[in-house]
Design an enzyme around this catalytic site. Structure first.
Site, mmCIF file in Angstrom:
data_model
loop_
_atom_site.group_PDB
_atom_site.id
_atom_site.type_symbol
_atom_site.label_atom_id
_atom_site.label_comp_id
_atom_site.label_asym_id
_atom_site.label_seq_id
_atom_site.Cartn_x
_atom_site.Cartn_y
_atom_site.Cartn_z
ATOM 1 N N LYS A 25 0.834 -1.218 0.000
ATOM 2 C CA LYS A 25 0.000 0.000 0.000
ATOM 3 C C LYS A 25 0.863 1.260 0.000
ATOM 4 O O LYS A 25 0.666 2.166 -0.801
ATOM 5 C CB LYS A 25 -0.902 0.005 1.256
ATOM 6 C CG LYS A 25 -1.581 1.341 1.504
ATOM 7 C CD LYS A 25 -2.501 1.286 2.703
ATOM 8 C CE LYS A 25 -1.878 1.755 3.985
ATOM 9 N NZ LYS A 25 -1.594 3.198 4.060
ATOM 10 N N ASN A 26 1.822 1.299 0.909
ATOM 11 C CA ASN A 26 2.575 2.550 1.077
ATOM 12 C C ASN A 26 3.543 2.820 -0.071
ATOM 13 O O ASN A 26 4.085 3.921 -0.183
ATOM 14 C CB ASN A 26 3.330 2.541 2.417
ATOM 15 C CG ASN A 26 2.375 2.688 3.590
ATOM 16 O OD1 ASN A 26 1.177 2.877 3.402
ATOM 17 N ND2 ASN A 26 2.894 2.582 4.808
ATOM 18 N N CYS A 119 -5.409 7.677 9.315
ATOM 19 C CA CYS A 119 -5.677 7.120 10.639
ATOM 20 C C CYS A 119 -5.422 8.137 11.743
ATOM 21 O O CYS A 119 -4.475 8.926 11.661
ATOM 22 C CB CYS A 119 -4.787 5.909 10.867
ATOM 23 S SG CYS A 119 -5.244 4.535 9.817
ATOM 24 N N ARG A 124 -0.289 14.270 13.245
ATOM 25 C CA ARG A 124 0.001 14.128 11.815
ATOM 26 C C ARG A 124 -0.025 15.472 11.069
ATOM 27 O O ARG A 124 -0.769 15.670 10.121
ATOM 28 C CB ARG A 124 -0.942 13.113 11.161
ATOM 29 C CG ARG A 124 -0.908 11.784 11.862
ATOM 30 C CD ARG A 124 -1.525 10.684 11.050
ATOM 31 N NE ARG A 124 -0.554 10.076 10.148
ATOM 32 C CZ ARG A 124 -0.809 9.009 9.401
ATOM 33 N NH1 ARG A 124 -1.978 8.457 9.421
ATOM 34 N NH2 ARG A 124 0.121 8.498 8.622
ATOM 35 N N ASP A 308 3.996 0.987 12.381
ATOM 36 C CA ASP A 308 2.744 0.397 11.892
ATOM 37 C C ASP A 308 2.504 -0.991 12.481
ATOM 38 O O ASP A 308 1.364 -1.463 12.508
ATOM 39 C CB ASP A 308 2.774 0.291 10.359
ATOM 40 C CG ASP A 308 2.531 1.639 9.699
ATOM 41 O OD1 ASP A 308 2.180 2.592 10.413
ATOM 42 O OD2 ASP A 308 2.691 1.733 8.471
ATOM 43 N N ARG A 400 -8.895 -0.587 4.395
ATOM 44 C CA ARG A 400 -8.104 0.468 3.762
ATOM 45 C C ARG A 400 -6.728 -0.058 3.360
ATOM 46 O O ARG A 400 -6.097 0.486 2.459
ATOM 47 C CB ARG A 400 -7.920 1.643 4.730
ATOM 48 C CG ARG A 400 -9.195 2.434 4.957
ATOM 49 C CD ARG A 400 -8.912 3.664 5.754
ATOM 50 N NE ARG A 400 -7.676 4.257 5.260
ATOM 51 C CZ ARG A 400 -6.901 5.069 5.931
ATOM 52 N NH1 ARG A 400 -7.232 5.421 7.151
ATOM 53 N NH2 ARG A 400 -5.820 5.574 5.418
HETATM 54 C C1 UD1 Z 1 3.978 7.019 6.513
HETATM 55 C C2 UD1 Z 1 3.200 5.748 6.311
HETATM 56 C C3 UD1 Z 1 2.639 5.260 7.641
HETATM 57 C C4 UD1 Z 1 3.743 5.139 8.674
HETATM 58 C C5 UD1 Z 1 4.565 6.432 8.774
HETATM 59 C C6 UD1 Z 1 5.788 6.302 9.661
HETATM 60 C C7 UD1 Z 1 2.332 5.966 4.076
HETATM 61 C C8 UD1 Z 1 1.141 6.133 3.204
HETATM 62 N N1 UD1 Z 1 2.125 5.999 5.392
HETATM 63 O O1 UD1 Z 1 3.047 7.991 7.004
HETATM 64 O O2 UD1 Z 1 2.036 3.986 7.408
HETATM 65 O O3 UD1 Z 1 3.174 4.881 9.932
HETATM 66 O O4 UD1 Z 1 5.023 6.812 7.456
HETATM 67 O O5 UD1 Z 1 6.591 5.267 9.234
HETATM 68 O O6 UD1 Z 1 3.430 5.755 3.605
HETATM 69 N N2 UD1 Z 1 5.453 14.801 11.031
HETATM 70 C C9 UD1 Z 1 5.504 16.152 11.349
HETATM 71 N N3 UD1 Z 1 5.335 17.065 10.328
HETATM 72 C C10 UD1 Z 1 5.153 16.701 9.035
HETATM 73 C C11 UD1 Z 1 5.106 15.324 8.723
HETATM 74 C C12 UD1 Z 1 5.255 14.390 9.742
HETATM 75 O O7 UD1 Z 1 5.680 16.522 12.504
HETATM 76 O O8 UD1 Z 1 5.033 17.568 8.173
HETATM 77 C C13 UD1 Z 1 5.594 13.800 12.119
HETATM 78 C C14 UD1 Z 1 4.311 12.979 12.307
HETATM 79 O O9 UD1 Z 1 3.394 13.638 13.140
HETATM 80 C C15 UD1 Z 1 4.846 11.706 12.919
HETATM 81 C C16 UD1 Z 1 6.212 11.542 12.252
HETATM 82 O O10 UD1 Z 1 6.551 12.832 11.734
HETATM 83 O O11 UD1 Z 1 5.024 11.843 14.298
HETATM 84 C C17 UD1 Z 1 6.221 10.524 11.128
HETATM 85 O O12 UD1 Z 1 5.308 10.890 10.127
HETATM 86 P P1 UD1 Z 1 5.543 10.575 8.591
HETATM 87 O O13 UD1 Z 1 6.828 9.840 8.409
HETATM 88 O O14 UD1 Z 1 5.331 11.799 7.798
HETATM 89 O O15 UD1 Z 1 4.344 9.587 8.298
HETATM 90 P P2 UD1 Z 1 3.425 9.534 7.033
HETATM 91 O O16 UD1 Z 1 4.218 9.840 5.798
HETATM 92 O O17 UD1 Z 1 2.165 10.262 7.303
#
Ligand code: UD1
Length: 419
Positions: A25-26, A119, A124, A308, A400
């Protein structure tokens, strides 16, 4: 897709059989976003038929892209792609909707979209995405939950991510493809999904250096060509079943895992728990006595143990031979499973981001509620370990990301049905 609302699972004494692991998925979601960067037809193989992919298709269709998904082959035709704002009712269904921001800016120098969903596992925020784009000469406006971005021209930049966010790294790479000059990303995420995205973009004609490291140098080359892609296996789905095997006497085969490197962090943990994993020619052989060794565990930035799989590991530790601890280091609100597990008689204490899990307590089947994708899958795994029957409601969350968790578990002898 099965439209039933709940899953009923019976206590299970052993796991025996085979599961074919679905496509990732990711990985597929950013690749789908990347197709927008070129004009033409891309064929993507091993595409999981899951809800998140369906929503991403609808989002692309808003941009006049045509898509077809049949027998796990996704065809994306971007020939007639045209700019349009992306409506909040769709962007709000999916965290990865934000990944269309980079390609839209690269292609049209503007984007308007509702806030991303996904989720409820923490705040996030998208501040890192936006901070990086501002460095690329993008004007960002957020008004009443509608994000409007535009740029006279995208300017390559040097940007150091304050945290290696997976999504922000992907968005920056995708935008950089359409920027003048080169972009240097420091502190970038190194997840397999990033490597797959980079290699896909390279096949489209983008120049990228540093793939697999935390410093990426990206240079767009003007006209890109559409490219096909064969998706990798879903390492989180595979990890779910590897962890599940720790909790019960098991002799199972996982098919479709061509490269175990992407699973090393999970295999290290399941081996600590007492599972024996052997890579055969075209499958992974997984054997266990079902005796879980208690220990101290934590999630972390790749290649550490993935956040995850934290809820699944937590469920499995309920079977351990003593007290375990599990610390969540990525998301600040991801121990939500504990409330539901307590309904199954689990004894778990939480101190800030750490859960202390008492192993060996008899668990009792009950009705529990899925509240996010991975927590939902973990509740299904917990159901295998409970006396009697466990019903998991709100399974739309599970769908999902898991194509058919019921069929997968039936394949290893579990008494499980949609209800
Ligand atoms: C992706 C994965 C998700 C996984 C996560 C961490 C996909 C579709 N989803 O989510 O399954 O759990 O990586 O491995 O690939 N953060 C900030 N500011 C930002 C962006 C992120 O503070 O602009 C923080 C988030 O709140 C969180 C951490 O960084 O605490 C990790 O988030 P991130 O790596 O961005 O996760 P996703 O890309 O949303």
């Amino acid at each position: 897709m099965n439209s039933m609302k709940a899953i009923s699972v019976k206590e299970t004494s052993e796991l025996k059989g085979t599961i074919e692991i679905q496509g990732s998925k990711n990985t597929i979601l950013p690749i789908m976003a990347a197709t927008l960067l070129a004009s033409g037809v891309s064929v993507i193989y091993n595409c999981p038929e899951i809800e998140d992919v369906q929503v991403m298709r609808q989002l692309l269709e808003c941009l006049h892209v045509t898509t077809k998904l049949e027998n796990h082959v996704l065809t994306v035709d971007t020939t007639g792609a045209a700019y349009a704002p992306l409506p909040a009712f769709l962007t709000g269904k999916l965290r990865s909707s934000i990944l269309l921001l980079g390609p839209m800016l690269a292609r049209w120098q503007k984007a308007e979209l509702g806030m991303p969903g996904g989720c409820a596992i923490g705040l996030r925020p998208i501040d890192i995405h936006l901070e990086g784009l501002v460095k690329m000469n993008v004007d960002v406006n957020l008004h009443k939950d509608v994000l409007s971005c535009k740029s006279f021209y995208l300017q390559g930049c040097e940007y150091h991510l304050r945290f290696p966010s997976v999504g922000a790294t992907e968005n920056m790479i995708l935008a950089a493809v359409g920027a003048k000059g080169r972009t240097i990303l420091r502190g970038a995420a190194k997840e397999p999904e990033i490597m797959e995205l980079c290699n896909y973009l390279i096949s489209m004609g983008v120049l990228i250096e540093g793939v697999g490291t935390d410093v990426l140098v990206i240079k767009g080359t003007g006209v890109l060509t559409s490219s096909d892609y064969c998706n990798v296996f879903d390492r989180i789905v595979a990890g779910t079943y590897l962890l599940m095997a720790a909790a019960l006497p098991s002799e199972i085969k996982l098919l479709g895992i061509e490269d175990v490197r992407y699973l090393k962090n999970v295999i290290d943990v399941v081996e600590r728990l007492g599972v024996n994993v052997i890579k055969m020619d075209n499958y992974l052989s997984v054997q266990s006595m079902g005796k879980v060794k208690a220990g101290e565990f934590e999630t972390g930035i790749y290649p550490e143990f993935p956040t995850d799989l934290q809820p699944v590991l937590l469920a499995v530790l309920l079977k351990a031979d003593g007290e375990s601890s599990l610390t969540e280091k990525i998301f600040e609100n991801r121990l939500g499973i504990v409330k539901e597990l307590k309904k199954l008689n689990a004894k778990i204490r939480i101190r800030e981001q750490e859960a202390m899990i008492q192993g060996g307590i008899e668990l009792q089947g009950h009705t529990v509620k899925a509240t996010d994708l991975r927590q939902g899958a973990a509740l299904v795994v917990a159901g295998l370990l409970c006396k009697g029957y466990t019903t998991i409601t709100d399974i739309g969350y599970i769908q999902r990301g898991y194509e058919d968790i019921v069929k997968d578990l039936q394949g290893v002898g579990v008494d499980i049905t949609y209800v």
